[in-house]
Motif scaffolding. Structure first.
Motif, mmCIF file in Angstrom:
data_model
loop_
_atom_site.group_PDB
_atom_site.id
_atom_site.type_symbol
_atom_site.label_atom_id
_atom_site.label_comp_id
_atom_site.label_asym_id
_atom_site.label_seq_id
_atom_site.Cartn_x
_atom_site.Cartn_y
_atom_site.Cartn_z
ATOM 1 N N ALA A 88 0.767 -1.322 -0.005
ATOM 2 C CA ALA A 88 -0.016 -0.180 0.207
ATOM 3 C C ALA A 88 0.908 1.121 0.135
ATOM 4 N N THR A 89 2.220 1.109 0.396
ATOM 5 C CA THR A 89 2.780 2.412 0.693
ATOM 6 C C THR A 89 3.288 2.928 -0.772
ATOM 7 N N MET A 90 3.625 1.387 -1.598
ATOM 8 C CA MET A 90 3.958 1.825 -3.018
ATOM 9 C C MET A 90 2.947 2.592 -3.729
ATOM 10 N N ASP A 91 1.785 2.100 -3.539
ATOM 11 C CA ASP A 91 0.276 2.415 -4.199
ATOM 12 C C ASP A 91 0.213 3.836 -4.059
ATOM 13 N N LEU A 92 0.401 4.480 -2.551
ATOM 14 C CA LEU A 92 0.259 5.646 -2.153
ATOM 15 C C LEU A 92 1.235 6.630 -2.593
ATOM 16 N N SER A 93 2.661 6.130 -2.525
ATOM 17 C CA SER A 93 3.806 7.047 -2.915
ATOM 18 C C SER A 93 3.722 7.152 -4.503
ATOM 19 N N ARG A 94 3.146 6.521 -5.448
ATOM 20 C CA ARG A 94 3.019 6.692 -6.616
ATOM 21 C C ARG A 94 2.456 8.119 -6.926
ATOM 22 N N ILE A 95 1.283 8.211 -6.245
ATOM 23 C CA ILE A 95 0.276 9.152 -6.498
ATOM 24 C C ILE A 95 0.707 10.677 -5.609
ATOM 25 N N LEU A 96 1.226 10.162 -4.522
ATOM 26 C CA LEU A 96 1.723 11.521 -3.785
ATOM 27 C C LEU A 96 2.995 11.940 -4.416
ATOM 28 N N LEU A 97 3.980 11.267 -4.645
ATOM 29 C CA LEU A 97 5.041 11.767 -5.401
ATOM 30 C C LEU A 97 4.913 12.585 -6.815
ATOM 31 N N MET A 98 3.886 11.761 -7.612
ATOM 32 C CA MET A 98 3.746 12.544 -8.762
ATOM 33 C C MET A 98 2.977 14.084 -8.678
ATOM 34 N N ASP A 99 2.202 13.854 -7.665
ATOM 35 C CA ASP A 99 1.494 15.277 -7.217
ATOM 36 C C ASP A 99 2.563 16.153 -6.721
ATOM 37 N N SER A 100 3.649 15.876 -5.860
ATOM 38 C CA SER A 100 4.603 16.566 -5.387
ATOM 39 C C SER A 100 5.607 17.010 -6.555
ATOM 40 N N ALA A 101 5.831 16.121 -7.405
ATOM 41 C CA ALA A 101 6.631 16.828 -8.691
ATOM 42 C C ALA A 101 6.120 17.953 -9.346
ATOM 43 N N LYS A 102 4.597 17.754 -9.672
ATOM 44 C CA LYS A 102 3.759 18.717 -10.356
ATOM 45 C C LYS A 102 3.957 20.086 -9.731
ATOM 46 N N ILE A 103 3.682 20.003 -8.445
ATOM 47 C CA ILE A 103 3.765 21.193 -7.395
ATOM 48 C C ILE A 103 5.107 21.793 -7.609
ATOM 49 N N HIS A 104 6.167 21.012 -7.546
ATOM 50 C CA HIS A 104 7.563 21.638 -7.651
ATOM 51 C C HIS A 104 7.719 22.402 -9.043
ATOM 52 N N GLU A 105 7.232 21.745 -10.232
ATOM 53 C CA GLU A 105 7.526 22.123 -11.549
ATOM 54 C C GLU A 105 6.682 23.416 -11.476
ATOM 55 N N GLN A 106 5.356 23.504 -11.311
ATOM 56 C CA GLN A 106 4.396 24.508 -11.244
ATOM 57 C C GLN A 106 5.028 25.700 -10.552
ATOM 58 N N ASP A 107 5.838 25.514 -9.043
ATOM 59 C CA ASP A 107 6.333 26.540 -8.309
ATOM 60 C C ASP A 107 7.470 27.178 -9.295
ATOM 61 N N ALA A 108 8.221 26.241 -9.680
ATOM 62 C CA ALA A 108 9.350 26.791 -10.589
ATOM 63 C C ALA A 108 8.815 27.835 -11.845
ATOM 64 N N GLU A 109 7.985 27.186 -12.505
ATOM 65 C CA GLU A 109 7.331 27.817 -13.570
ATOM 66 C C GLU A 109 6.970 29.279 -13.511
ATOM 67 N N TYR A 110 6.165 29.507 -12.260
ATOM 68 C CA TYR A 110 5.623 30.487 -11.654
ATOM 69 C C TYR A 110 6.819 31.575 -11.188
ATOM 70 N N ALA A 111 7.606 30.987 -10.666
ATOM 71 C CA ALA A 111 8.887 31.717 -10.179
ATOM 72 C C ALA A 111 9.563 32.550 -11.171
ATOM 73 N N ASN A 112 9.813 31.593 -12.461
ATOM 74 C CA ASN A 112 10.475 32.046 -13.552
ATOM 75 C C ASN A 112 9.438 33.130 -14.342
ATOM 76 N N ARG A 113 8.235 33.245 -14.225
ATOM 77 C CA ARG A 113 7.638 34.182 -14.940
ATOM 78 C C ARG A 113 7.752 35.611 -14.442
ATOM 79 N N HIS A 114 8.051 35.501 -12.956
ATOM 80 C CA HIS A 114 8.282 36.862 -12.476
ATOM 81 C C HIS A 114 9.622 37.244 -12.053
ATOM 82 N N ILE A 115 10.711 36.596 -12.647
ATOM 83 C CA ILE A 115 12.111 37.023 -12.287
ATOM 84 C C ILE A 115 12.453 38.134 -13.214
#
Length: 465
Positions: A88-115
């Motif tokens: 179950a940890t593998m099943d949950l990690s799959r969705i949680l880590l993918m979601d986390s990566a999207k957040i990091h990518e979106q945050d970086a994209e947002y920051a780069n629009r305002h630098i």
């Protein structure tokens, strides 16, 4: 043999404990993301304090981001060994880590629009590609299965009762005719949890790494949770015609809320309002939980004989997209909005808090632990003004709390977790995953129970075993 504490040391986040054997083999227990640490958070997440390329394996206690959320960064920096966890940890990690990566990518994209011109581009902590590579390294080990993870090191998982798939980690290490037993508690759940089974007993350990989040607290009984929810929702939505905003972790807390609200409906006591879960991740996590009924306790299994879907009820809707999420803020009708994250440090819930914090008809309801520096922690502490989105907001809405919903055990649960151990046989007990003042009080309580050698490691501190 040495153990070094690279996270969750006198803090409640960033779990990372590095075991180094006499032959140089290195095994990392958890690889968690630091969260809610203020201005130092980014720096903590960008530097491990050790070389990822030099490690043989990672053992993962459970899928919460503060325990698994830096794994993709670890892989991006050169780790290529196996990551051991429960199914179950593998099943949950799959969705949680993918979601986390999207957040990091979106945050970086947002920051780069305002630098500004000539400023360095912001890079995400890790990417979805890093997550895919990380997930390919996962190896499943069932509860109570003895599995050799490196020569001379045998792993056993026992159920920790914290979230589905959560495990206490037990390592049996043989070196030079000497056998050493080390236990890492992970996060310890409640005995008598709403949904999950209680933590399992485990063999005697020589060394124990023990979480201590609620080392000085006692939770109230679990029974009043339904009544507290009914009272708060009725008063806010039916009497004041306002909204209830509930920051809740996508895994564990959201499902407990849905289960409690379902129980109110079965008793015909559920207030007749609209209920929204505004978190795509929460929907996915709920489906994972539904796919693992083997983790449910007997009480839930009895309820399932009456209602097979214990996480659904009249008036519940999962929000599918951003457009629907934004529409909730323009809808004046009373409702309940459950949204992540639990500490209100990110995600859609911050927007809901921002849009509702200035109206005294509304209630912001906290349902578990929040670090003091997080937005949720500030609200629990009674702050009259808070910062969100680079602006200061007056706290006009009512702030309520149901602390008994924590998935972490209180000090009685933690002591019960240790009851299967002979205290005098434990050479050292290390307290992690707790605020330092709480850990100091819990250490005194542990000594009263016969554990004479209790240590509270500092960040990056190394101990010889």
């Amino acid at each position: 043999m040495k153990i070094t504490f690279h996270g969750a040391a006198r803090a409640v986040t960033g779990s990372k404990h590095l075991l180094t054997l006499n032959n140089g083999t290195q095994i990392l227990l958890d690889c968690g993301l630091f969260q809610g640490m203020g201005d130092i958070t980014d720096g903590l997440n960008e530097s491990f304090g050790f070389d990822p390329k030099g490690m043989s394996a990672v053992v993962l206690s459970h899928a919460h981001i503060d325990h698994c959320g830096l794994l993709p960064r670890l892989v991006a920096e050169g780790f290529s060994g196996p990551v051991y966890c429960t199914p179950a940890t593998m099943d949950l990690s799959r969705i949680l880590l993918m979601d986390s990566a999207k957040i990091h990518e979106q945050d970086a994209e947002y920051a780069n629009r305002h630098i500004k011109l000539k400023e360095d581009q912001e890079m995400p902590l890790y990417t979805e590609e890093d997550v895919v590579k990380t997930l390919s390294l996962f190896k499943v080990v069932e509860y109570l299965e003895d599995f050799e993870i490196t020569p001379g090191v045998t792993l056993r998982f026992t159920d920790a009762g914290h979230i589905i798939g959560s495990a206490a980690v037990h390592l049996k290490i043989k070196e030079n005719e000497t056998e050493t037993r080390l236990t890492f508690s992970g996060d310890v759940g409640r005995y008598g949890d709403l949904i999950l089974k209680s933590p399992q007993n485990y063999p005697q350990a020589d060394y124990i790494i023990m979480e201590s989040t609620y080392g000085d607290s006692l939770h109230k009984d679990l029974e009043p949770i339904e009544e507290a929810l009914r009272e708060i929702i009725s008063e806010t939505c039916l009497v004041k015609k306002g909204k209830v905003i509930i920051p809740a972790f996508s895994v564990g807390r959201t499902q407990e809320l849905l289960f409690a609200l379902n129980a109110l409906e079965l008793k015909k006591q559920l207030p007749d309002v609209r209920y929204y879960v505004d978190s795509p991740l929460s929907k996915q996590a709920t489906e994972v939980l539904k796919n693992h009924p083997e983790y449910y306790n007997n009480g839930v299994k009895q309820v399932m004989k009456i209602d097979n879907d214990v996480f659904n009820f009249k008036g519940l809707k999962f929000i599918e997209n951003v457009v629907e999420s934004k529409a909730l803020n323009d809808d004046p009708r009373p409702c309940v909005i459950i949204s992540s994250s639990g500490m209100a440090e990110g995600g859609r819930v911050r927007h809901h808090i921002k849009n509702n914090i200035g109206n005294r008809k509304n209630t912001i309801l906290m349902v578990g632990y929040a670090s003091p520096g997080s937005l949720a922690g500030q609200l629990i502490a009674g702050r009259h003004k808070v910062w969100m989105f680079r602006q200061e907001y007056d706290v006009v809405a009512e702030v309520r709390s149901i602390q008994s919903m924590s998935a972490h055990g209180d000090y009685e649960d933690l002591l019960q977790f240790l009851e299967c151990q002979q205290p005098k046989a434990v050479r050292q007990l290390f307290l992690v995953h707790g605020e330092y003042d709480v850990q100091q009080r819990f250490a005194l309580r542990l000594k009263d129970h016969g554990f004479d050698h209790v240590e509270i490691p500092q960040y990056h501190q190394e101990f010889e075993l």
